[in-house]
Design a protein around this motif. Structure first.
Motif, PDB file in Angstrom:
ATOM      1  N   GLU A 177      17.218   9.318   8.871  1.00 46.25           N
ATOM      2  CA  GLU A 177      17.075  10.770   8.884  1.00 46.25           C
ATOM      3  C   GLU A 177      16.510  11.245   7.549  1.00 46.25           C
ATOM      4  OE1 GLU A 177      17.594  12.456  11.638  1.00 46.25           O
ATOM      5  OE2 GLU A 177      18.302  10.637  12.649  1.00 46.25           O
ATOM      6  N   THR A 178      15.812  12.361   7.585  1.00 46.13           N
ATOM      7  CA  THR A 178      15.210  12.938   6.391  1.00 46.13           C
ATOM      8  C   THR A 178      16.249  13.140   5.296  1.00 46.13           C
ATOM      9  OG1 THR A 178      13.577  14.040   7.752  1.00 46.13           O
ATOM     10  CG2 THR A 178      13.860  14.883   5.527  1.00 46.13           C
ATOM     11  N   GLY A 179      17.432  13.574   5.672  1.00 44.11           N
ATOM     12  CA  GLY A 179      18.492  13.817   4.693  1.00 44.11           C
ATOM     13  C   GLY A 179      18.966  12.565   3.985  1.00 44.11           C
ATOM     14  N   SER A 180      18.661  11.400   4.527  1.00 44.32           N
ATOM     15  CA  SER A 180      19.005  10.130   3.887  1.00 44.32           C
ATOM     16  C   SER A 180      17.799   9.501   3.209  1.00 44.32           C
ATOM     17  CB  SER A 180      19.542   9.138   4.914  1.00 44.32           C
ATOM     18  OG  SER A 180      20.696   9.632   5.526  1.00 44.32           O
ATOM     19  N   LEU A 181      16.636   9.641   3.838  1.00 47.23           N
ATOM     20  CA  LEU A 181      15.428   8.967   3.342  1.00 47.23           C
ATOM     21  C   LEU A 181      15.019   9.458   1.963  1.00 47.23           C
ATOM     22  CD1 LEU A 181      12.995   7.090   3.781  1.00 47.23           C
ATOM     23  CD2 LEU A 181      11.834   9.032   4.847  1.00 47.23           C
ATOM     24  N   TYR A 182      14.863  10.754   1.805  1.00 46.70           N
ATOM     25  CA  TYR A 182      14.331  11.255   0.540  1.00 46.70           C
ATOM     26  C   TYR A 182      15.281  11.076  -0.633  1.00 46.70           C
ATOM     27  CZ  TYR A 182      10.301  12.572   3.169  1.00 46.70           C
ATOM     28  OH  TYR A 182       9.182  12.505   3.951  1.00 46.70           O
ATOM     29  N   PRO A 183      16.589  11.280  -0.473  1.00 48.54           N
ATOM     30  CA  PRO A 183      17.480  10.948  -1.590  1.00 48.54           C
ATOM     31  C   PRO A 183      17.407   9.456  -1.961  1.00 48.54           C
ATOM     32  CG  PRO A 183      18.605  12.398  -0.073  1.00 48.54           C
ATOM     33  CD  PRO A 183      17.307  11.988   0.592  1.00 48.54           C
ATOM     34  N   ALA A 184      17.278   8.591  -0.959  1.00 44.80           N
ATOM     35  CA  ALA A 184      17.160   7.156  -1.237  1.00 44.80           C
ATOM     36  C   ALA A 184      15.862   6.861  -1.991  1.00 44.80           C
ATOM     37  CB  ALA A 184      17.218   6.351   0.055  1.00 44.80           C
ATOM     38  N   LEU A 185      14.764   7.465  -1.551  1.00 48.46           N
ATOM     39  CA  LEU A 185      13.490   7.259  -2.247  1.00 48.46           C
ATOM     40  C   LEU A 185      13.565   7.768  -3.683  1.00 48.46           C
ATOM     41  CD1 LEU A 185      10.972   8.151   0.593  1.00 48.46           C
ATOM     42  CD2 LEU A 185      11.259   5.905  -0.495  1.00 48.46           C
ATOM     43  N   HIS A 186      14.227   8.894  -3.901  1.00 50.00           N
ATOM     44  CA  HIS A 186      14.364   9.423  -5.259  1.00 50.00           C
ATOM     45  C   HIS A 186      15.201   8.491  -6.132  1.00 50.00           C
ATOM     46  CE1 HIS A 186      13.515  13.631  -3.469  1.00 50.00           C
ATOM     47  NE2 HIS A 186      12.404  12.983  -3.744  1.00 50.00           N
ATOM     48  N   ARG A 187      16.263   7.903  -5.561  1.00 48.55           N
ATOM     49  CA  ARG A 187      17.060   6.926  -6.321  1.00 48.55           C
ATOM     50  C   ARG A 187      16.222   5.701  -6.671  1.00 48.55           C
ATOM     51  NH1 ARG A 187      20.972   8.429  -2.656  1.00 48.55           N
ATOM     52  NH2 ARG A 187      20.602   6.597  -1.372  1.00 48.55           N
ATOM     53  N   GLU A 228       0.845  -1.187   0.000  1.00 46.39           N
ATOM     54  CA  GLU A 228       0.000   0.000   0.000  1.00 46.39           C
ATOM     55  C   GLU A 228       0.881   1.236   0.000  1.00 46.39           C
ATOM     56  OE1 GLU A 228      -1.093   1.133   4.517  1.00 46.39           O
ATOM     57  OE2 GLU A 228      -1.771  -0.845   3.863  1.00 46.39           O
ATOM     58  N   PRO A 229       0.427   2.299  -0.630  1.00 49.49           N
ATOM     59  CA  PRO A 229       1.229   3.525  -0.652  1.00 49.49           C
ATOM     60  C   PRO A 229       1.414   4.109   0.751  1.00 49.49           C
ATOM     61  CG  PRO A 229      -0.524   3.609  -2.288  1.00 49.49           C
ATOM     62  CD  PRO A 229      -0.775   2.408  -1.428  1.00 49.49           C
ATOM     63  N   VAL A 230       2.631   4.590   1.021  1.00 51.48           N
ATOM     64  CA  VAL A 230       2.975   5.147   2.328  1.00 51.48           C
ATOM     65  C   VAL A 230       3.793   6.414   2.099  1.00 51.48           C
ATOM     66  CG1 VAL A 230       4.192   4.701   4.493  1.00 51.48           C
ATOM     67  CG2 VAL A 230       3.069   2.826   3.308  1.00 51.48           C
ATOM     68  N   HIS A 231       3.532   7.457   2.903  1.00 45.72           N
ATOM     69  CA  HIS A 231       4.337   8.672   2.727  1.00 45.72           C
ATOM     70  C   HIS A 231       5.674   8.513   3.442  1.00 45.72           C
ATOM     71  CE1 HIS A 231       3.324  10.309   6.735  1.00 45.72           C
ATOM     72  NE2 HIS A 231       2.095   9.893   6.494  1.00 45.72           N
ATOM     73  N   GLY A 232       6.626   9.359   3.064  1.00 49.17           N
ATOM     74  CA  GLY A 232       8.007   9.234   3.528  1.00 49.17           C
ATOM     75  C   GLY A 232       8.162   9.167   5.029  1.00 49.17           C
ATOM     76  N   TYR A 233       7.502  10.070   5.744  1.00 46.63           N
ATOM     77  CA  TYR A 233       7.630  10.090   7.204  1.00 46.63           C
ATOM     78  C   TYR A 233       7.168   8.755   7.793  1.00 46.63           C
ATOM     79  CZ  TYR A 233       7.040  11.428  12.063  1.00 46.63           C
ATOM     80  OH  TYR A 233       7.123  11.474  13.426  1.00 46.63           O
ATOM     81  N   ALA A 234       6.101   8.185   7.250  1.00 48.48           N
ATOM     82  CA  ALA A 234       5.594   6.898   7.755  1.00 48.48           C
ATOM     83  C   ALA A 234       6.582   5.770   7.482  1.00 48.48           C
ATOM     84  CB  ALA A 234       4.232   6.587   7.133  1.00 48.48           C
ATOM     85  N   ILE A 235       7.306   5.858   6.369  1.00 51.63           N
ATOM     86  CA  ILE A 235       8.325   4.846   6.072  1.00 51.63           C
ATOM     87  C   ILE A 235       9.401   4.877   7.154  1.00 51.63           C
ATOM     88  CG2 ILE A 235      10.179   4.190   4.472  1.00 51.63           C
ATOM     89  CD1 ILE A 235       8.332   5.269   2.207  1.00 51.63           C
ATOM     90  N   ALA A 236       9.874   6.075   7.483  1.00 52.25           N
ATOM     91  CA  ALA A 236      10.898   6.214   8.521  1.00 52.25           C
ATOM     92  C   ALA A 236      10.387   5.684   9.861  1.00 52.25           C
ATOM     93  CB  ALA A 236      11.325   7.673   8.649  1.00 52.25           C
ATOM     94  N   GLN A 237       9.137   5.965  10.183  1.00 56.48           N
ATOM     95  CA  GLN A 237       8.557   5.491  11.443  1.00 56.48           C
ATOM     96  C   GLN A 237       8.429   3.972  11.464  1.00 56.48           C
ATOM     97  OE1 GLN A 237       8.099   7.310  14.159  1.00 56.48           O
ATOM     98  NE2 GLN A 237       9.012   8.936  12.956  1.00 56.48           N
ATOM     99  N   GLN A 280      15.168   4.243 -10.418  1.00 56.42           N
ATOM    100  CA  GLN A 280      15.398   2.858 -10.827  1.00 56.42           C
ATOM    101  C   GLN A 280      14.096   2.114 -11.108  1.00 56.42           C
ATOM    102  OE1 GLN A 280      17.789   2.222  -7.285  1.00 56.42           O
ATOM    103  NE2 GLN A 280      19.518   1.631  -8.578  1.00 56.42           N
ATOM    104  N   LYS A 281      12.990   2.801 -10.936  1.00 54.85           N
ATOM    105  CA  LYS A 281      11.644   2.240 -11.166  1.00 54.85           C
ATOM    106  C   LYS A 281      11.301   1.135 -10.167  1.00 54.85           C
ATOM    107  CE  LYS A 281      11.151   3.971 -15.717  1.00 54.85           C
ATOM    108  NZ  LYS A 281      11.321   5.350 -15.414  1.00 54.85           N
ATOM    109  N   TRP A 282      11.911   1.203  -8.975  1.00 55.28           N
ATOM    110  CA  TRP A 282      11.620   0.233  -7.923  1.00 55.28           C
ATOM    111  C   TRP A 282      10.497   0.714  -7.027  1.00 55.28           C
ATOM    112  CZ3 TRP A 282      17.368  -0.994  -6.369  1.00 55.28           C
ATOM    113  CH2 TRP A 282      17.975  -1.705  -7.417  1.00 55.28           C
ATOM    114  N   VAL A 283      10.276   2.021  -6.985  1.00 56.27           N
ATOM    115  CA  VAL A 283       9.119   2.593  -6.297  1.00 56.27           C
ATOM    116  C   VAL A 283       8.452   3.597  -7.229  1.00 56.27           C
ATOM    117  CG1 VAL A 283      10.033   2.318  -3.947  1.00 56.27           C
ATOM    118  CG2 VAL A 283      10.328   4.480  -5.151  1.00 56.27           C
ATOM    119  N   LYS A 284       7.177   3.815  -6.989  1.00 58.46           N
ATOM    120  CA  LYS A 284       6.411   4.807  -7.732  1.00 58.46           C
ATOM    121  C   LYS A 284       5.803   5.742  -6.691  1.00 58.46           C
ATOM    122  CE  LYS A 284       2.986   5.427 -11.242  1.00 58.46           C
ATOM    123  NZ  LYS A 284       2.344   4.859 -12.384  1.00 58.46           N
ATOM    124  N   SER A 285       5.694   7.012  -7.036  1.00 55.54           N
ATOM    125  CA  SER A 285       5.145   7.960  -6.076  1.00 55.54           C
ATOM    126  C   SER A 285       3.969   8.721  -6.676  1.00 55.54           C
ATOM    127  CB  SER A 285       6.221   8.948  -5.624  1.00 55.54           C
ATOM    128  OG  SER A 285       6.592   9.776  -6.715  1.00 55.54           O
TER     129      SER A 285
END
Length: 90
Positions: free
Chosen positions: A23-33, A1-10, A37-42
């Motif tokens: 940390e936010t500074g690591s999470l969002y760059p990782a999600l963008h990568r 199910e779709p989850v927003h970034g903060y919920a992923i970290a939690q 790579q087409k491994w996640v969709k937002s």
């Protein structure tokens, strides 16, 4: 199910028994990568509190990659355990 970034970290923090934090500074760059790579969709949605947030979900390709990475991780754990505990041979 779709989850927003903060919920992923939690979820990572909760499922790891509060051992792992992202940390936010690591999470969002990782999600963008992962997205490149087409491994996640937002997609942008409203949260329960009516704020706009980007929600992420694994794609079929992402699930396939996760499965392969999980198998590799298990191999590494077994190998490290064998080195760290030589008296416990399987």
């Amino acid at each position: 199910e779709p989850v927003h970034g903060y919920a992923i970290a939690q979820k990572i923090r909760s499922r790891s028994g509060e051992v792992l934090t992202v940390e936010t500074g690591s999470l969002y760059p990782a999600l963008h990568r992962l997205e490149r790579q087409k491994w996640v969709k937002s997609e942008w949605k409203l949260t329960e509190s009516k704020q706009r947030a980007k929600y992420y979900r694994l794609t079929a390709l992402g699930k396939k990659q996760l499965s392969a990475d999980h198998q590799r991780w298990l191999e590494l754990v077994r190998a490290i355990s064998a080195v760290m505990n030589p008296e416990v041979q399987s």
